[in-house]
Motif scaffolding. Structure first.
Motif, PDB file in Angstrom:
ATOM      1  N   ALA A 152     -35.819   0.167  12.133  1.00 35.50           N
ATOM      2  CA  ALA A 152     -37.058  -0.049  12.578  1.00 35.50           C
ATOM      3  C   ALA A 152     -37.296  -0.296  14.131  1.00 35.50           C
ATOM      4  N   ALA A 153     -36.296  -0.759  14.753  1.00 34.07           N
ATOM      5  CA  ALA A 153     -36.127  -1.175  16.134  1.00 34.07           C
ATOM      6  C   ALA A 153     -35.726   0.170  17.026  1.00 34.07           C
ATOM      7  N   GLU A 154     -35.157   1.135  16.148  1.00 33.66           N
ATOM      8  CA  GLU A 154     -34.907   2.576  16.945  1.00 33.66           C
ATOM      9  C   GLU A 154     -36.145   3.641  16.499  1.00 33.66           C
ATOM     10  N   GLY A 155     -37.261   3.101  15.941  1.00 37.45           N
ATOM     11  CA  GLY A 155     -38.541   3.693  15.515  1.00 37.45           C
ATOM     12  C   GLY A 155     -38.255   4.776  14.285  1.00 37.45           C
ATOM     13  N   VAL A 156     -37.210   4.379  13.539  1.00 36.86           N
ATOM     14  CA  VAL A 156     -36.951   5.308  12.219  1.00 36.86           C
ATOM     15  C   VAL A 156     -37.546   4.442  11.194  1.00 36.86           C
ATOM     16  N   LYS A 157     -38.423   5.395  10.429  1.00 34.78           N
ATOM     17  CA  LYS A 157     -39.263   4.818   9.259  1.00 34.78           C
ATOM     18  C   LYS A 157     -38.700   5.297   7.816  1.00 34.78           C
ATOM     19  N   ILE A 158     -38.597   4.591   7.079  1.00 35.16           N
ATOM     20  CA  ILE A 158     -38.288   4.751   5.720  1.00 35.16           C
ATOM     21  C   ILE A 158     -39.489   4.566   4.632  1.00 35.16           C
ATOM     22  N   GLU A 159     -39.773   5.527   3.808  1.00 36.65           N
ATOM     23  CA  GLU A 159     -40.966   5.416   3.132  1.00 36.65           C
ATOM     24  C   GLU A 159     -40.627   4.396   2.065  1.00 36.65           C
ATOM     25  N   GLY A 160     -41.398   3.626   1.305  1.00 38.64           N
ATOM     26  CA  GLY A 160     -41.256   2.495   0.488  1.00 38.64           C
ATOM     27  C   GLY A 160     -40.720   2.884  -0.801  1.00 38.64           C
ATOM     28  N   GLN A 161     -41.005   4.237  -1.244  1.00 36.11           N
ATOM     29  CA  GLN A 161     -40.210   4.526  -2.599  1.00 36.11           C
ATOM     30  C   GLN A 161     -38.820   5.108  -2.271  1.00 36.11           C
ATOM     31  N   ASP A 162     -38.524   4.980  -0.929  1.00 38.76           N
ATOM     32  CA  ASP A 162     -36.959   5.233  -0.666  1.00 38.76           C
ATOM     33  C   ASP A 162     -36.412   4.143  -0.587  1.00 38.76           C
ATOM     34  N   HIS A 163     -36.619   2.816  -0.746  1.00 45.03           N
ATOM     35  CA  HIS A 163     -35.904   1.869  -0.446  1.00 45.03           C
ATOM     36  C   HIS A 163     -34.961   1.586  -1.734  1.00 45.03           C
ATOM     37  N   VAL A 164     -35.308   1.934  -2.772  1.00 41.02           N
ATOM     38  CA  VAL A 164     -34.405   1.584  -4.059  1.00 41.02           C
ATOM     39  C   VAL A 164     -33.224   2.867  -3.849  1.00 41.02           C
ATOM     40  N   ARG A 165     -33.487   3.912  -3.369  1.00 40.43           N
ATOM     41  CA  ARG A 165     -32.485   4.836  -3.128  1.00 40.43           C
ATOM     42  C   ARG A 165     -31.388   4.230  -2.007  1.00 40.43           C
ATOM     43  N   ALA A 166     -31.978   3.803  -0.841  1.00 36.28           N
ATOM     44  CA  ALA A 166     -31.185   3.161   0.141  1.00 36.28           C
ATOM     45  C   ALA A 166     -30.334   2.230  -0.256  1.00 36.28           C
ATOM     46  N   LEU A 167     -30.889   1.390  -1.307  1.00 42.24           N
ATOM     47  CA  LEU A 167     -30.027   0.194  -1.597  1.00 42.24           C
ATOM     48  C   LEU A 167     -28.881   0.852  -2.686  1.00 42.24           C
ATOM     49  N   HIS A 168     -29.149   1.803  -3.422  1.00 45.12           N
ATOM     50  CA  HIS A 168     -28.091   2.399  -4.240  1.00 45.12           C
ATOM     51  C   HIS A 168     -27.252   3.239  -3.313  1.00 45.12           C
ATOM     52  N   ALA A 169     -27.386   3.903  -2.284  1.00 46.88           N
ATOM     53  CA  ALA A 169     -26.619   4.456  -1.279  1.00 46.88           C
ATOM     54  C   ALA A 169     -25.571   3.289  -0.770  1.00 46.88           C
ATOM     55  N   LEU A 170     -26.143   2.295  -0.327  1.00 47.98           N
ATOM     56  CA  LEU A 170     -25.650   1.098   0.205  1.00 47.98           C
ATOM     57  C   LEU A 170     -24.238   0.607  -0.770  1.00 47.98           C
ATOM     58  N   SER A 171     -24.718   0.341  -2.246  1.00 42.88           N
ATOM     59  CA  SER A 171     -23.779  -0.175  -2.850  1.00 42.88           C
ATOM     60  C   SER A 171     -22.657   0.867  -3.258  1.00 42.88           C
ATOM     61  N   GLN A 172     -22.969   2.112  -3.238  1.00 44.12           N
ATOM     62  CA  GLN A 172     -22.016   3.237  -3.267  1.00 44.12           C
ATOM     63  C   GLN A 172     -20.937   3.332  -2.178  1.00 44.12           C
ATOM     64  N   ASP A 173     -21.171   2.816  -1.058  1.00 42.70           N
ATOM     65  CA  ASP A 173     -20.233   2.970   0.101  1.00 42.70           C
ATOM     66  C   ASP A 173     -20.401   1.764   1.153  1.00 42.70           C
ATOM     67  N   GLU A 174     -19.446   0.643   1.090  1.00 40.98           N
ATOM     68  CA  GLU A 174     -19.567  -0.268   1.934  1.00 40.98           C
ATOM     69  C   GLU A 174     -19.424  -0.156   3.375  1.00 40.98           C
ATOM     70  N   ALA A 175     -18.977   1.046   3.805  1.00 36.82           N
ATOM     71  CA  ALA A 175     -18.939   1.449   5.315  1.00 36.82           C
ATOM     72  C   ALA A 175     -20.352   2.240   5.615  1.00 36.82           C
ATOM     73  N   LEU A 176     -21.106   2.456   4.546  1.00 37.56           N
ATOM     74  CA  LEU A 176     -22.098   3.308   5.105  1.00 37.56           C
ATOM     75  C   LEU A 176     -23.316   2.418   6.056  1.00 37.56           C
ATOM     76  N   HIS A 177     -23.976   3.365   7.119  1.00 35.06           N
ATOM     77  CA  HIS A 177     -25.052   2.381   7.460  1.00 35.06           C
ATOM     78  C   HIS A 177     -26.057   3.407   7.395  1.00 35.06           C
ATOM     79  N   LEU A 178     -27.250   2.841   6.956  1.00 31.99           N
ATOM     80  CA  LEU A 178     -28.404   3.546   6.547  1.00 31.99           C
ATOM     81  C   LEU A 178     -28.836   4.891   7.697  1.00 31.99           C
ATOM     82  N   ARG A 179     -28.369   4.404   9.170  1.00 32.70           N
ATOM     83  CA  ARG A 179     -28.712   5.190  10.118  1.00 32.70           C
ATOM     84  C   ARG A 179     -28.005   6.584   9.564  1.00 32.70           C
ATOM     85  N   ASP A 180     -27.171   6.480   9.354  1.00 29.87           N
ATOM     86  CA  ASP A 180     -26.082   7.972   8.870  1.00 29.87           C
ATOM     87  C   ASP A 180     -27.011   8.973   7.817  1.00 29.87           C
ATOM     88  N   ILE A 181     -28.024   8.221   7.088  1.00 29.54           N
ATOM     89  CA  ILE A 181     -28.837   9.008   6.132  1.00 29.54           C
ATOM     90  C   ILE A 181     -30.138   9.377   6.860  1.00 29.54           C
TER      91      ILE A 181
END
Length: 361
Positions: free
Chosen positions: A72-101
């Motif tokens: 959010a501080a970088e001006g990147v917005k994620i739609e509400g329905q993508d939040h669960v997908r973002a959580l799923h991605a983080l749970s799959q890879d401990e080294a992942l940062h959402l910025r990468d996606i």
């Protein structure tokens, strides 16, 4: 007021109250969705989030909210329905940062809308299309397989990486018989190709699309028209490939020429071919997996980016299909067991001790 939590395990303070409000959603709808998905409690007041529950999901939620704040501080917005997908991605890879996606823009449309990957599967799919000459995107409807392929194709055309985009799909009716369609050849096949035109209209100005079509820089044609051609310097997309026969798939894949890339998309659970006819997409997946230069990207119901109901509909059908497959396998095993018992009984009846035949000397 904070809602009472079973145990407060983490507190996160956001610097931007507007970004936090956008994250929690109207009347905390997004927070409720995250709570249900993780099995935890989340309360908010002002710029502070409090999280309570088991250690593992709380740690995942904290990681999610911290990274969302950074985006959010970088001006990147994620739609509400993508939040669960973002959580799923983080749970799959401990080294992942959402910025990468979510930070990379695949294509900026004519209307100024940024097309981005909306999950880890889509990110991997985009990377595969950029690094492989032949990419297969296989999964349920609504996962962005065709849309992202179109975005990559338009980008390649606009940057002059290729000279043409070739879009094709089998002219197979989805369980209906439409009869003879009126008009010339183009008008007859247009209904089958309409989804490809719709995606183009979203990405390129309509006048620009018509100009590119007239100049032949974008070609939309049924799969049958690919026979005998060599597609050089092209970005080629075969859509609805589950409705191509094995012979058509073999014909299409051997059209690829120099400096060309090909993307094949489809859903092997929605085959409209006549009963008993094997899908060319399923055949290609079984035959070509592991060949260097070819990438297979698989999508699941988690990756559906249409209406949230579509994800639940896909899950319901997948569960039904699995149940049918398990039942079919059970019947096969039972049938095989009965057959073996019958063979044993038959051999016993034919034994000399039973039939009264002479014993061997």
């Amino acid at each position: 007021m904070f809602e009472p939590l079973p145990s407060v395990a983490a507190e996160i303070e956001w610097s931007d109250s507007k970004a936090l409000f956008a994250l929690v959603g109207p009347a905390n709808t997004n927070l409720r969705s995250l709570q249900k998905h993780l099995g935890i409690e989340i309360g908010s007041r002002g710029n502070v989030l409090r999280i309570g529950g088991p250690p593992a999901p709380v740690a995942l939620a904290k990681r999610f909210f911290v990274q969302m704040g950074e985006l959010a501080a970088e001006g990147v917005k994620i739609e509400g329905q993508d939040h669960v997908r973002a959580l799923h991605a983080l749970s799959q890879d401990e080294a992942l940062h959402l910025r990468d996606i979510y930070s990379e823009v695949v294509l900026l449309t004519a209307r100024g809308r940024a097309i981005k990957a909306r999950g880890l599967a889509q990110k991997s799919y985009v990377h595969a299309m950029r690094t492989h000459d032949l990419t297969f995107g296989i999964g349920p409807a609504g996962t962005g397989k065709t849309y992202l392929a179109m975005a990559l194709g338009v980008t390649a055309l606009m940057t002059k990486t290729v000279r043409r985009i070739v879009l094709t799909r089998p002219a197979v009716e989805a369980g209906e018989r439409l009869g003879f369609l009126p008009g010339d050849l183009a008008e007859k096949v247009n209904p089958y190709l309409r989804p490809l035109y719709d995606a183009l209209d979203e990405m390129i100005d309509v006048d620009k699309t018509e100009e590119l079509l007239k100049r032949g820089q974008i070609e939309v044609a049924p799969l049958a028209f690919m026979r005998g051609r060599t597609l050089n310097d092209c970005f080629v997309i075969l859509d609805e490939a589950q409705n191509a026969t094995s012979e058509q798939m073999r014909m299409f894949l051997t059209r690829l020429g120099c400096n060309s890339r090909c993307v094949v998309t489809g859903d092997v659970t929605q085959v409209d071919l006549p009963s008993g006819q094997r899908s060319g997409l399923a055949d290609a997946r079984a035959l070509l997996s592991g060949i260097e230069g070819i990438s297979f990207c698989e999508f699941t119901h988690v990756d559906v980016v249409r209406h949230p109901l579509v994800q639940r509909i896909v899950q319901a059908y997948e569960a039904r299909d699995l149940s049918v497959e398990v039942d079919r396998e059970r019947r096969r095993v039972e049938s095989e067991a009965r057959r073996r018992l019958q063979e044993v009984a038959h051999d016993a009846v034919q034994s000399p001790l039973v039939t009264g035949g002479a014993l061997p000397k």
